[in-house]
Design a protein around this motif. Structure first.
Motif, PDB file in Angstrom:
ATOM      1  N   GLY A   1      41.971  45.705  55.698  1.00 50.68           N
ATOM      2  CA  GLY A   1      43.396  45.470  55.890  1.00 50.68           C
ATOM      3  C   GLY A   1      43.791  45.087  57.303  1.00 50.68           C
ATOM      4  O   GLY A   1      44.933  44.685  57.544  1.00 50.68           O
ATOM      5  N   ILE A   2      42.882  45.192  58.262  1.00 56.33           N
ATOM      6  CA  ILE A   2      43.178  44.775  59.640  1.00 56.33           C
ATOM      7  C   ILE A   2      43.219  43.246  59.687  1.00 56.33           C
ATOM      8  O   ILE A   2      42.389  42.573  59.076  1.00 56.33           O
ATOM      9  CB  ILE A   2      42.150  45.345  60.627  1.00 56.33           C
ATOM     10  CG1 ILE A   2      42.288  46.873  60.684  1.00 56.33           C
ATOM     11  CG2 ILE A   2      42.317  44.726  62.017  1.00 56.33           C
ATOM     12  CD1 ILE A   2      41.247  47.559  61.518  1.00 56.33           C
ATOM     13  N   ILE A   3      44.182  42.732  60.405  1.00 55.80           N
ATOM     14  CA  ILE A   3      44.368  41.287  60.522  1.00 55.80           C
ATOM     15  C   ILE A   3      44.001  40.863  61.939  1.00 55.80           C
ATOM     16  O   ILE A   3      44.523  41.413  62.911  1.00 55.80           O
ATOM     17  CB  ILE A   3      45.829  40.898  60.216  1.00 55.80           C
ATOM     18  CG1 ILE A   3      46.212  41.385  58.822  1.00 55.80           C
ATOM     19  CG2 ILE A   3      46.030  39.400  60.354  1.00 55.80           C
ATOM     20  CD1 ILE A   3      47.704  41.350  58.547  1.00 55.80           C
ATOM     21  N   LEU A   4      43.090  39.904  62.067  1.00 62.35           N
ATOM     22  CA  LEU A   4      42.687  39.370  63.363  1.00 62.35           C
ATOM     23  C   LEU A   4      43.010  37.887  63.395  1.00 62.35           C
ATOM     24  O   LEU A   4      42.917  37.201  62.379  1.00 62.35           O
ATOM     25  CB  LEU A   4      41.187  39.571  63.591  1.00 62.35           C
ATOM     26  CG  LEU A   4      40.696  41.013  63.617  1.00 62.35           C
ATOM     27  CD1 LEU A   4      39.173  41.032  63.773  1.00 62.35           C
ATOM     28  CD2 LEU A   4      41.352  41.800  64.730  1.00 62.35           C
ATOM     29  N   GLY A   5      43.384  37.393  64.563  1.00 61.65           N
ATOM     30  CA  GLY A   5      43.699  35.975  64.653  1.00 61.65           C
ATOM     31  C   GLY A   5      44.032  35.546  66.064  1.00 61.65           C
ATOM     32  O   GLY A   5      43.786  36.260  67.030  1.00 61.65           O
ATOM     33  N   PHE A   6      44.597  34.359  66.148  1.00 63.06           N
ATOM     34  CA  PHE A   6      45.019  33.801  67.429  1.00 63.06           C
ATOM     35  C   PHE A   6      46.222  32.902  67.204  1.00 63.06           C
ATOM     36  O   PHE A   6      46.559  32.554  66.079  1.00 63.06           O
ATOM     37  CB  PHE A   6      43.876  33.023  68.103  1.00 63.06           C
ATOM     38  CG  PHE A   6      43.479  31.789  67.365  1.00 63.06           C
ATOM     39  CD1 PHE A   6      44.051  30.567  67.675  1.00 63.06           C
ATOM     40  CD2 PHE A   6      42.541  31.837  66.353  1.00 63.06           C
ATOM     41  CE1 PHE A   6      43.695  29.421  66.984  1.00 63.06           C
ATOM     42  CE2 PHE A   6      42.175  30.700  65.665  1.00 63.06           C
ATOM     43  CZ  PHE A   6      42.752  29.488  65.980  1.00 63.06           C
ATOM     44  N   GLY A   7      46.876  32.547  68.288  1.00 60.05           N
ATOM     45  CA  GLY A   7      48.016  31.650  68.218  1.00 60.05           C
ATOM     46  C   GLY A   7      48.165  30.872  69.509  1.00 60.05           C
ATOM     47  O   GLY A   7      47.730  31.335  70.563  1.00 60.05           O
TER      48      GLY A   7
END
Length: 160
Positions: free
Chosen positions: A57-63
């Motif tokens: 359920g952990i969300i990882l990303g970039f922007g």
């Protein structure tokens, strides 16, 4: 000019790769209340985020985003933000994120860089539209001078 075209091509190619790899990618348009070294102004921006939800359920990303505004008459600011994001869905359709940010800023014929942190909340209205509010603070440095840069942003995000 050639470097700019190469950079844009790499970003577009990388974004296309992420979309094909199961990342949730959204394009955003928004406005920010920003403050540079104690002077407040409004800036307008365009950006995108790419996130991947892990099995736990952990969300990882970039922007990434680019913004433009006028601090005062004759002083324009262009800002490029690059964020790493870690989040979790707090309640249905509301996700909170912790942000680490790197910033490049061009203001009054000078460029500056900095590192900072922040947080954001994203509310998913439909499968293709979300609202996001964020706050970031960054310590900027150019030559031998330091200054603080902070922004409170509101954006509408579109899934593609």
């Amino acid at each position: 000019m050639k470097k700019s075209l190469l950079t844009i091509s790499l970003i577009v190619g990388f974004t296309s790769f992420l979309s094909a790899s199961g990342f949730d990618t959204k394009v955003s348009i928004g406005a920010s209340s920003a403050k540079v070294d104690g002077e407040s102004y409004t800036q307008y921006g365009l950006g995108y985020t790419s996130n991947k939800t892990l099995d736990n359920g952990i969300i990882l990303g970039f922007g990434n985003s680019i913004s433009y505004g006028n601090v005062r008459s004759g002083v324009e600011v262009t800002t490029l933000d690059m964020d790493v994001r870690a989040g979790y869905e707090i309640i249905n359709n509301l996700t909170g994120y912790a942000l680490g940010t790197g910033v490049y800023q061009y203001m009054d014929d000078n460029s500056a860089t900095g590192l900072g942190y922040g947080a954001s909340l994203e509310y998913k209205i439909t499968d293709n539209v979300a609202l996001e509010g964020s706050y970031k603070t960054t310590n900027m440095r150019y030559s031998t001078n330091d200054y603080d840069y902070s922004s409170s942003n509101f954006a509408v995000k579109f899934n593609y």
